[in-house]
Design a protein around this motif. Structure first.
Motif, PDB file in Angstrom:
ATOM      1  N   ARG A  48     -13.529 -17.276  23.561  1.00 59.65           N
ATOM      2  CA  ARG A  48     -12.882 -18.580  23.340  1.00 59.65           C
ATOM      3  C   ARG A  48     -12.840 -18.932  21.859  1.00 59.65           C
ATOM      4  O   ARG A  48     -13.800 -18.730  21.121  1.00 59.65           O
ATOM      5  CB  ARG A  48     -13.641 -19.656  24.101  1.00 59.65           C
ATOM      6  CG  ARG A  48     -12.999 -21.027  24.049  1.00 59.65           C
ATOM      7  CD  ARG A  48     -13.674 -21.955  25.078  1.00 59.65           C
ATOM      8  NE  ARG A  48     -13.249 -23.314  24.995  1.00 59.65           N
ATOM      9  CZ  ARG A  48     -12.136 -23.815  25.512  1.00 59.65           C
ATOM     10  NH1 ARG A  48     -11.311 -23.054  26.176  1.00 59.65           N
ATOM     11  NH2 ARG A  48     -11.836 -25.089  25.383  1.00 59.65           N
ATOM     12  N   ALA A  74      -1.000 -10.947  29.513  1.00 54.39           N
ATOM     13  CA  ALA A  74      -2.062  -9.953  29.677  1.00 54.39           C
ATOM     14  C   ALA A  74      -1.768  -8.734  28.819  1.00 54.39           C
ATOM     15  O   ALA A  74      -0.619  -8.450  28.483  1.00 54.39           O
ATOM     16  CB  ALA A  74      -2.175  -9.542  31.143  1.00 54.39           C
ATOM     17  N   CYS A 111       0.499 -17.907  28.694  1.00 48.84           N
ATOM     18  CA  CYS A 111      -0.455 -16.887  29.147  1.00 48.84           C
ATOM     19  C   CYS A 111       0.223 -15.528  29.184  1.00 48.84           C
ATOM     20  O   CYS A 111       1.408 -15.425  29.497  1.00 48.84           O
ATOM     21  CB  CYS A 111      -0.951 -17.209  30.555  1.00 48.84           C
ATOM     22  SG  CYS A 111      -1.717 -18.807  30.738  1.00 48.84           S
ATOM     23  N   GLN A 159      -6.688 -11.059  29.892  1.00 49.98           N
ATOM     24  CA  GLN A 159      -5.798 -12.216  29.993  1.00 49.98           C
ATOM     25  C   GLN A 159      -6.018 -13.103  28.772  1.00 49.98           C
ATOM     26  O   GLN A 159      -7.164 -13.384  28.422  1.00 49.98           O
ATOM     27  CB  GLN A 159      -6.115 -13.031  31.248  1.00 49.98           C
ATOM     28  CG  GLN A 159      -6.100 -12.241  32.534  1.00 49.98           C
ATOM     29  CD  GLN A 159      -4.713 -12.008  33.056  1.00 49.98           C
ATOM     30  OE1 GLN A 159      -3.827 -12.819  32.871  1.00 49.98           O
ATOM     31  NE2 GLN A 159      -4.520 -10.874  33.702  1.00 49.98           N
ATOM     32  N   ILE A 160      -4.937 -13.541  28.163  1.00 49.79           N
ATOM     33  CA  ILE A 160      -5.001 -14.470  27.034  1.00 49.79           C
ATOM     34  C   ILE A 160      -4.299 -15.747  27.466  1.00 49.79           C
ATOM     35  O   ILE A 160      -3.143 -15.708  27.893  1.00 49.79           O
ATOM     36  CB  ILE A 160      -4.326 -13.895  25.773  1.00 49.79           C
ATOM     37  CG1 ILE A 160      -5.061 -12.625  25.324  1.00 49.79           C
ATOM     38  CG2 ILE A 160      -4.319 -14.904  24.640  1.00 49.79           C
ATOM     39  CD1 ILE A 160      -4.240 -11.414  25.425  1.00 49.79           C
ATOM     40  N   GLN A 161      -5.021 -16.855  27.381  1.00 47.55           N
ATOM     41  CA  GLN A 161      -4.425 -18.148  27.725  1.00 47.55           C
ATOM     42  C   GLN A 161      -4.523 -19.058  26.509  1.00 47.55           C
ATOM     43  O   GLN A 161      -5.609 -19.326  26.009  1.00 47.55           O
ATOM     44  CB  GLN A 161      -5.117 -18.804  28.893  1.00 47.55           C
ATOM     45  CG  GLN A 161      -4.529 -20.184  29.205  1.00 47.55           C
ATOM     46  CD  GLN A 161      -5.184 -20.838  30.403  1.00 47.55           C
ATOM     47  OE1 GLN A 161      -5.191 -20.285  31.484  1.00 47.55           O
ATOM     48  NE2 GLN A 161      -5.729 -22.030  30.199  1.00 47.55           N
ATOM     49  N   PHE A 167      -7.697 -20.876  22.661  1.00 43.93           N
ATOM     50  CA  PHE A 167      -7.472 -19.558  23.245  1.00 43.93           C
ATOM     51  C   PHE A 167      -8.655 -19.224  24.138  1.00 43.93           C
ATOM     52  O   PHE A 167      -9.805 -19.329  23.713  1.00 43.93           O
ATOM     53  CB  PHE A 167      -7.385 -18.475  22.168  1.00 43.93           C
ATOM     54  CG  PHE A 167      -6.066 -18.397  21.474  1.00 43.93           C
ATOM     55  CD1 PHE A 167      -5.002 -17.713  22.044  1.00 43.93           C
ATOM     56  CD2 PHE A 167      -5.887 -19.006  20.246  1.00 43.93           C
ATOM     57  CE1 PHE A 167      -3.780 -17.632  21.391  1.00 43.93           C
ATOM     58  CE2 PHE A 167      -4.675 -18.925  19.590  1.00 43.93           C
ATOM     59  CZ  PHE A 167      -3.617 -18.237  20.162  1.00 43.93           C
ATOM     60  N   ASP A 168      -8.358 -18.836  25.356  1.00 45.29           N
ATOM     61  CA  ASP A 168      -9.373 -18.301  26.259  1.00 45.29           C
ATOM     62  C   ASP A 168      -8.994 -16.858  26.552  1.00 45.29           C
ATOM     63  O   ASP A 168      -7.823 -16.548  26.842  1.00 45.29           O
ATOM     64  CB  ASP A 168      -9.437 -19.115  27.554  1.00 45.29           C
ATOM     65  CG  ASP A 168     -10.070 -20.477  27.318  1.00 45.29           C
ATOM     66  OD1 ASP A 168     -11.242 -20.505  26.897  1.00 45.29           O
ATOM     67  OD2 ASP A 168      -9.398 -21.493  27.532  1.00 45.29           O
ATOM     68  N   THR A 172       1.149 -24.595  27.557  1.00 47.21           N
ATOM     69  CA  THR A 172       0.328 -23.431  27.880  1.00 47.21           C
ATOM     70  C   THR A 172       1.192 -22.174  27.826  1.00 47.21           C
ATOM     71  O   THR A 172       2.350 -22.199  28.241  1.00 47.21           O
ATOM     72  CB  THR A 172      -0.269 -23.569  29.301  1.00 47.21           C
ATOM     73  OG1 THR A 172      -1.023 -24.779  29.371  1.00 47.21           O
ATOM     74  CG2 THR A 172      -1.174 -22.410  29.640  1.00 47.21           C
ATOM     75  N   GLU A 180       2.258 -10.892  21.949  1.00 46.72           N
ATOM     76  CA  GLU A 180       2.200 -10.083  23.166  1.00 46.72           C
ATOM     77  C   GLU A 180       2.795  -8.694  22.913  1.00 46.72           C
ATOM     78  O   GLU A 180       2.212  -7.676  23.311  1.00 46.72           O
ATOM     79  CB  GLU A 180       2.949 -10.795  24.279  1.00 46.72           C
ATOM     80  CG  GLU A 180       2.946 -10.077  25.608  1.00 46.72           C
ATOM     81  CD  GLU A 180       3.664 -10.850  26.691  1.00 46.72           C
ATOM     82  OE1 GLU A 180       3.528 -10.446  27.852  1.00 46.72           O
ATOM     83  OE2 GLU A 180       4.389 -11.831  26.398  1.00 46.72           O
TER      84      GLU A 180
END
Length: 141
Positions: free
Chosen positions: A70, A9, A7, A106-108, A96-97, A5, A136
């Motif tokens: 998503r 922002a 993550c 927020q990108i996860q 990607f969420d 994972t 990022e």
């Protein structure tokens, strides 16, 4: 089980992030001599990713798309020639969420199926981190 994972922002709007993520060669390139062919705009679209002078080949199919929220690709083929099991990525999913929260987006990212016990985890998680740090930086400039 612990899937890889990453993550972060940004202040960019979710639509801009979503559109950028679907334009794969804009973010999944520039590190290992990548070649990306195919499309990723609608469910069923497929693209191939090759890098490292053929050391990494994978084929992804867009299987879930929720506008501005998503994106999910399923890896349908994998040939990672540097692994004992070059098909290790086959059947995994790249997700990607995108979540808006208090003026930030927020990108996860999760690579479902890329887990610490996998042979590729060390090298692949390091490569993913490089791609996402570049993404990022691009989104926060």
């Amino acid at each position: 089980m612990s899937n890889y994972t990453f993550c972060f922002a940004t202040h960019k709007p979710s639509k801009e992030i979503f559109d950028l993520l679907l334009d794969i060669d804009k973010w999944w390139s520039g590190i290992f001599g990548e070649t990306i062919t195919g499309n990723s705009r609608k469910i069923g679209d497929e693209f191939t990713f090759s890098a490292g002078d053929g050391m990494h080949f994978s084929k992804q199919k867009l299987v879930e798309l929720v506008p501005y929220k998503r994106i999910v690709w399923e890896v349908t083929e994998s040939n990672l020639s540097f692994l004992d099991n070059p098909k290790e990525w086959a059947g995994t999913k790249l997700t990607f969420d995108i979540l808006e929260n208090k003026g930030e987006t927020q990108i996860q990212f999760m690579h479902l199926g890329l887990e610490p016990q996998n042979e590729c985890y060390g090298g692949c998680s390091t490569a993913w981190k490089q791609y996402f740090q570049n993404l990022e930086q691009k989104l926060n400039n």
